[in-house]
Write an enzyme that holds these catalytic residues in place. Sequence first.
Site, mmCIF file in Angstrom:
data_model
loop_
_atom_site.group_PDB
_atom_site.id
_atom_site.type_symbol
_atom_site.label_atom_id
_atom_site.label_comp_id
_atom_site.label_asym_id
_atom_site.label_seq_id
_atom_site.Cartn_x
_atom_site.Cartn_y
_atom_site.Cartn_z
ATOM 1 N N LYS A 1 118.477 -40.679 79.615
ATOM 2 C CA LYS A 1 117.485 -40.488 80.643
ATOM 3 C C LYS A 1 116.061 -40.318 80.066
ATOM 4 O O LYS A 1 115.902 -40.284 78.997
ATOM 5 C CB LYS A 1 117.539 -39.208 81.290
ATOM 6 N N LYS B 1 111.665 -40.532 80.708
ATOM 7 C CA LYS B 1 110.494 -40.142 81.500
ATOM 8 C C LYS B 1 109.685 -41.138 82.012
ATOM 9 O O LYS B 1 109.684 -42.232 81.433
ATOM 10 C CB LYS B 1 109.394 -39.304 80.866
ATOM 11 N N ASP C 1 112.843 -39.985 85.134
ATOM 12 C CA ASP C 1 112.608 -38.517 85.725
ATOM 13 C C ASP C 1 110.988 -38.669 85.709
ATOM 14 O O ASP C 1 110.312 -38.800 84.716
ATOM 15 C CB ASP C 1 113.035 -37.401 84.521
ATOM 16 N N ASN D 1 109.168 -36.026 87.001
ATOM 17 C CA ASN D 1 108.446 -34.569 86.998
ATOM 18 C C ASN D 1 107.505 -34.252 88.052
ATOM 19 O O ASN D 1 106.252 -33.928 87.400
ATOM 20 C CB ASN D 1 108.149 -34.556 85.508
ATOM 21 N N GLU E 1 114.656 -38.914 89.358
ATOM 22 C CA GLU E 1 114.484 -37.359 89.414
ATOM 23 C C GLU E 1 112.978 -36.978 89.560
ATOM 24 O O GLU E 1 112.188 -37.377 89.144
ATOM 25 C CB GLU E 1 115.218 -36.838 88.089
ATOM 26 N N GLU F 1 115.534 -28.702 89.182
ATOM 27 C CA GLU F 1 115.284 -28.071 87.989
ATOM 28 C C GLU F 1 114.378 -26.910 88.039
ATOM 29 O O GLU F 1 114.221 -25.861 87.393
ATOM 30 C CB GLU F 1 115.010 -29.011 86.818
ATOM 31 N N HIS G 1 120.612 -28.855 84.839
ATOM 32 C CA HIS G 1 119.401 -29.261 83.767
ATOM 33 C C HIS G 1 119.381 -28.465 82.718
ATOM 34 O O HIS G 1 119.343 -27.238 82.649
ATOM 35 C CB HIS G 1 118.044 -28.829 84.641
ATOM 36 N N GLU H 1 123.196 -32.121 80.304
ATOM 37 C CA GLU H 1 121.976 -33.015 79.766
ATOM 38 C C GLU H 1 121.737 -32.716 78.316
ATOM 39 O O GLU H 1 121.701 -31.594 78.076
ATOM 40 C CB GLU H 1 120.686 -32.720 80.609
HETATM 41 MG MG MG Z 1 113.676 -33.180 84.605
#
Ligand code: MG
Length: 367
Positions: free
Chosen positions: A171, A173, A202, A204, A228, A254, A304, A324
């Site tokens: 994964k 970011k 992800d 965030n 995500e 999460e 998470h 994860e």
């Molecule tokens: Mg995350």
Amino acid sequence: MRITEVRAELLRMPLPRPMQSGSSGGIKGGPVGRINMPVVFITTEDGTRGLGYSWSLLGGDTATRCVLRDDFAPLLIGEDALDNERLWHKLYRRLQTVGRRGLVTQAQSAVDLALWDIKGKIAGLPIYKLLGGCRESAPCYGSDGGWLYMSVAEMVKAFEEYLAQGMMGVKMKIGHENPKVDIDRVREVRKALGDDVWIAVDANQKWDFPTALRVGRELEQLGIAWFEEPLLCEDIPGHARLAAALDIPIAMGETLGSRFEFDAYIRANASDILQPDIVRVGGITEMVKVATMAEVAQLPVAPHHMMESTIQVACGVMSSAPIEYMPWIAAAFAEPAEIKDGCMLPPQKPGLGLEIPEETIKRFRVD
Ligand code: MG
């Protein structure tokens, strides 16, 4: 099995690799280099000691220790440590007006982990066996290698190390100010790793709806496994609109603080994959409930972080959820998590199977 002592500590440790996401950076920007780990030890009248903990990156750590020491300890002394369900409700209702999510819930999760650790030790069983023993291992995806500050070459190197261990995927970011930067980085990682590699991304909670929709359509073309936290976690209607508009699964959860917050997402069809964090959601007792709700709604769960304790729930009541792989608090424990052929194995010792040596506490303690 009466509780005779509750001891709260706070550890602050360097991260194995600095992190930076679309929503988390240092006080002056840039990567974050350390993690906070409030710890609670609960001892019973027969000398059994349970370990529980929470975590945070960006504050709340000393306040969490205060909640454990000043609010929860007096409520727990003299109680039966085996009554985790009753004590969950006792703590939840007592601090309802100042809690229900955030650091109060995180302190409560630490207590819940410690109570389950005690239950397992008294039963002589690992927690995953007490919960249901769904399976003996869970596949991992590599997650500590795709931070925003890393170059594509650095990410690919980290990801290839995970894949060489047999992990199911990786994964990365996304969440730069200019989303085109993210799309280009995802495209380059996809090209370097090949079309068959499982890659999740992800954001965030970085973007607004139009940006997330545009990015999601690009990610679909790149064969990304899930998108995500595209939007602010409070925006349930926005997630529902996005999930309806995109084919790529939306993964979310999460930062949600209880089964009630997951219920709102499930009822709104606002997430395709649910991602409870064992510390943020209320511990093992609450995470098991979220897993059941997900099963009823026929939604996959992808827990998470906090793999060292999450593995107990993931193997206890979940038949397919991945772990994860993020060794953020590994330095606290006497033994590393066991990874075999890309899968994580739950410790076979009773309870959580985790130990924090006293010398480690001395080394990382915040007074
Ligand atoms: Mg995350």
